[in-house]
Design an enzyme around this catalytic site. Sequence first.
Site, short mmCIF file in Angstrom:
data_model
loop_
_atom_site.label_atom_id
_atom_site.label_comp_id
_atom_site.label_asym_id
_atom_site.label_seq_id
_atom_site.Cartn_x
_atom_site.Cartn_y
_atom_site.Cartn_z
N ALA A 142 0.83 -1.21 0.00
CA ALA A 142 0.00 0.00 0.00
C ALA A 142 0.86 1.25 0.00
CB ALA A 142 -0.94 -0.01 1.20
N LYS B 274 9.91 -0.83 -19.90
CA LYS B 274 9.73 0.00 -18.71
C LYS B 274 10.99 0.02 -17.84
CE LYS B 274 7.40 2.61 -15.83
NZ LYS B 274 7.48 2.14 -14.48
N GLY C 96 0.48 1.31 -5.27
CA GLY C 96 -0.52 0.40 -4.73
C GLY C 96 -1.72 1.13 -4.16
N SER D 65 10.40 7.14 -7.96
CA SER D 65 10.25 6.34 -6.74
C SER D 65 11.57 6.05 -6.05
CB SER D 65 9.53 5.03 -7.06
OG SER D 65 10.27 4.26 -8.00
N ARG E 295 1.84 -1.56 5.30
CA ARG E 295 2.47 -1.22 6.57
C ARG E 295 1.42 -0.75 7.57
NH1 ARG E 295 8.10 0.42 5.85
NH2 ARG E 295 7.81 1.97 7.49
N ASN F 139 12.99 3.26 -16.66
CA ASN F 139 13.37 3.50 -15.26
C ASN F 139 14.87 3.65 -15.10
OD1 ASN F 139 10.69 1.39 -14.29
ND2 ASN F 139 10.84 3.55 -13.78
#
Length: 309
Positions: free
Chosen positions: A8, A180, A12, A250, A31, A184
């Site tokens: 999450a 991808k 997510g 990220s 978490r 990245n």
Amino acid sequence: MRIYVLGAGSIGSLFGALLARAGNDVTLIGRREQVDAINKNGLHVFGAEEFTVKPKATIYAPEEPPDLLILAVKSYSTKTALECARQCIGRNTWVLSIQNGLGNEELALKYTPNVMGGVTTNGAMLVEWGKVLWAGKGITVIGRYPTGRDDFVDEVASVFNEAGIDTSVTENAIGWKWAKAIVNSVINGLGTVLEVKNGHLKDDPHLEGISVDIAREGCMVAQQLGIEFEIHPLELLWDTIERTRENYNSTLQDIWRGRETEVDYIHGKIVEYARSVGMEAPRNELLWVLVKAKERINRGKTRNISEGC
């Protein structure tokens, strides 16, 4: 559709929120801090769109099998996450990885043959527990992994599109995963070393040459492995940068949080695969070393990411 989202974090939570808003039976597994925030105040999305939903959230995977299990954990946590969730992977459950990096689908295939590979260029940032910035709308591509087609994949794509996730289906998921990963390797590599938003990589003309060189290096490795592309990684690169120009990648977000990054599964995997076919990937290896150094320097330190939004 009953959907569990394993992880999450930024992506997510974004996908879980959109799917829940569309009426799907969504459970976020993450978490404790994120789970507690969602259960107390709901999950708030802002940026490209703004809304609040209250999907189910838990720190443990439910025992009842879902129709779809979305893998959204960091790549270094995939093996552990799948092991913890194995009891909910039923005979008819499909696992979809929307993670960065290479190798996650291969791990999922050890638990079920029903595996989809997915890529998304949506930009997202978890600015605080329960609050996600949708920094840029992108595309999502899913397909049976490594190749092929299945009716359920089309069903998932339909559910995603109804939820506002622009999704198409491919019969060459492995090709998209490599494309991808190459994207990245540029954005997460240069963007992290320079600590800039994605858009800066396109706006600064001095960075175009090195960006192209990094991408071409990954393309050469993929070519030697027999990987075919439906879209040229450079085309996907510029499109992704434009769609997510206000997003911090990220890997940089992880650095600012003092956490481990996924660089081993992006640059590290490209270098590993290059060596497996007798090649070198010096640009990716340099970025790998530099990002790992930043990771070590910043381990345990935190920065208020919302300051950069």
